[in-house]
Design a protein around this motif. Structure first.
Motif, PDB file in Angstrom:
ATOM      1  N   THR A  65      -3.989   2.751  -9.849  1.00 49.73           N
ATOM      2  CA  THR A  65      -3.686   1.770 -10.356  1.00 49.73           C
ATOM      3  C   THR A  65      -3.018   1.086  -9.409  1.00 49.73           C
ATOM      4  O   THR A  65      -3.122   1.102  -8.172  1.00 49.73           O
ATOM      5  N   VAL A  66      -2.858  -0.140  -9.630  1.00 49.41           N
ATOM      6  CA  VAL A  66      -3.147  -1.386  -8.329  1.00 49.41           C
ATOM      7  C   VAL A  66      -1.709  -2.300  -8.906  1.00 49.41           C
ATOM      8  O   VAL A  66      -1.497  -2.757  -9.775  1.00 49.41           O
ATOM      9  N   PRO A  67      -0.628  -2.150  -8.050  1.00 45.21           N
ATOM     10  CA  PRO A  67       0.599  -2.632  -7.733  1.00 45.21           C
ATOM     11  C   PRO A  67      -0.158  -4.504  -7.346  1.00 45.21           C
ATOM     12  O   PRO A  67      -0.616  -4.369  -6.930  1.00 45.21           O
ATOM     13  N   GLY A  68       0.775  -5.112  -8.093  1.00 43.27           N
ATOM     14  CA  GLY A  68       0.921  -6.757  -8.618  1.00 43.27           C
ATOM     15  C   GLY A  68       0.271  -7.605  -6.544  1.00 43.27           C
ATOM     16  O   GLY A  68       1.463  -5.801  -5.422  1.00 43.27           O
ATOM     17  N   VAL A  69       0.638  -7.882  -6.845  1.00 44.81           N
ATOM     18  CA  VAL A  69       1.112  -8.749  -5.046  1.00 44.81           C
ATOM     19  C   VAL A  69       2.062  -9.869  -4.778  1.00 44.81           C
ATOM     20  O   VAL A  69       2.622 -10.430  -6.521  1.00 44.81           O
ATOM     21  N   SER A  70       2.607  -9.294  -4.716  1.00 45.29           N
ATOM     22  CA  SER A  70       4.153  -9.966  -3.931  1.00 45.29           C
ATOM     23  C   SER A  70       3.800 -11.728  -3.502  1.00 45.29           C
ATOM     24  O   SER A  70       3.379 -12.212  -3.627  1.00 45.29           O
ATOM     25  N   ALA A  71       4.816 -12.173  -4.797  1.00 45.11           N
ATOM     26  CA  ALA A  71       5.170 -13.790  -4.709  1.00 45.11           C
ATOM     27  C   ALA A  71       4.931 -14.882  -3.650  1.00 45.11           C
ATOM     28  O   ALA A  71       4.148 -15.028  -3.282  1.00 45.11           O
ATOM     29  N   HIS A  95      -6.447  -4.165  -1.450  1.00 49.64           N
ATOM     30  CA  HIS A  95      -6.502  -4.041  -2.262  1.00 49.64           C
ATOM     31  C   HIS A  95      -6.604  -4.216  -3.391  1.00 49.64           C
ATOM     32  O   HIS A  95      -7.025  -5.013  -4.656  1.00 49.64           O
ATOM     33  N   ALA A  96      -5.574  -4.797  -3.681  1.00 48.52           N
ATOM     34  CA  ALA A  96      -4.254  -5.215  -4.981  1.00 48.52           C
ATOM     35  C   ALA A  96      -4.468  -6.599  -5.017  1.00 48.52           C
ATOM     36  O   ALA A  96      -4.558  -6.915  -6.462  1.00 48.52           O
TER      37      ALA A  96
END
Length: 132
Positions: A65-71, A95-96
């Motif tokens: 699973t890939v965490p999202g990218v911060s704003a 990677h994210a």
């Protein structure tokens, strides 16, 4: 418009990590109980036999699973993509970012040695069905 490329639901990544942490904590507690003579060796072996494959499965799921990218990173990427990319040292964050826009990179087996073989890198672009 570029910000919409990075929208990603983190629920799967968070749940997988939470499950992995929960199982690892159970194993730690069982180890502590065994070390304190609160459970017998056969009980400890049964617990670890049950938990180890579940931990391995949760670990595999968490890695996939890939965490999202911060704003903040999104804003920086939009403002200055090259400088931001170079400044990101955390490979999971890179990677994210790539996964969020649908780019998947795979490093293939290659021969040993100090040389670089560009054919050992497989890049799958969004919508690319060829695998390269």
């Amino acid at each position: 418009d570029a910000a919409s490329l990075f929208v990603h639901n983190d629920d799967g990544a968070r749940e997988a990590q939470k499950e992995l942490s929960r199982l690892q904590a159970k194993l730690t507690l069982a180890t502590d109980d065994y070390n304190a003579d609160l459970i017998s060796r056969p009980q400890f072996l049964r617990i670890t036999a049950d938990l180890r494959p579940r931990i391995e499965k949760a670990n595999t799921t968490a890695r996939r699973t890939v965490p999202g990218v911060s704003a903040d990173v999104i804003r920086e990427l939009i403002a200055d993509p090259e400088a931001t990319w170079v400044g990101i040292r955390d490979m999971s964050q890179r990677h994210a970012i790539l996964a969020s826009i649908g780019i998947h990179i795979r490093i293939l087996p290659t021969r040993k040695g100090p040389w670089f073989d560009p054919e050992s890198i497989e890049i799958n672009w969004p919508g690319d069905q060829s695998g390269r």
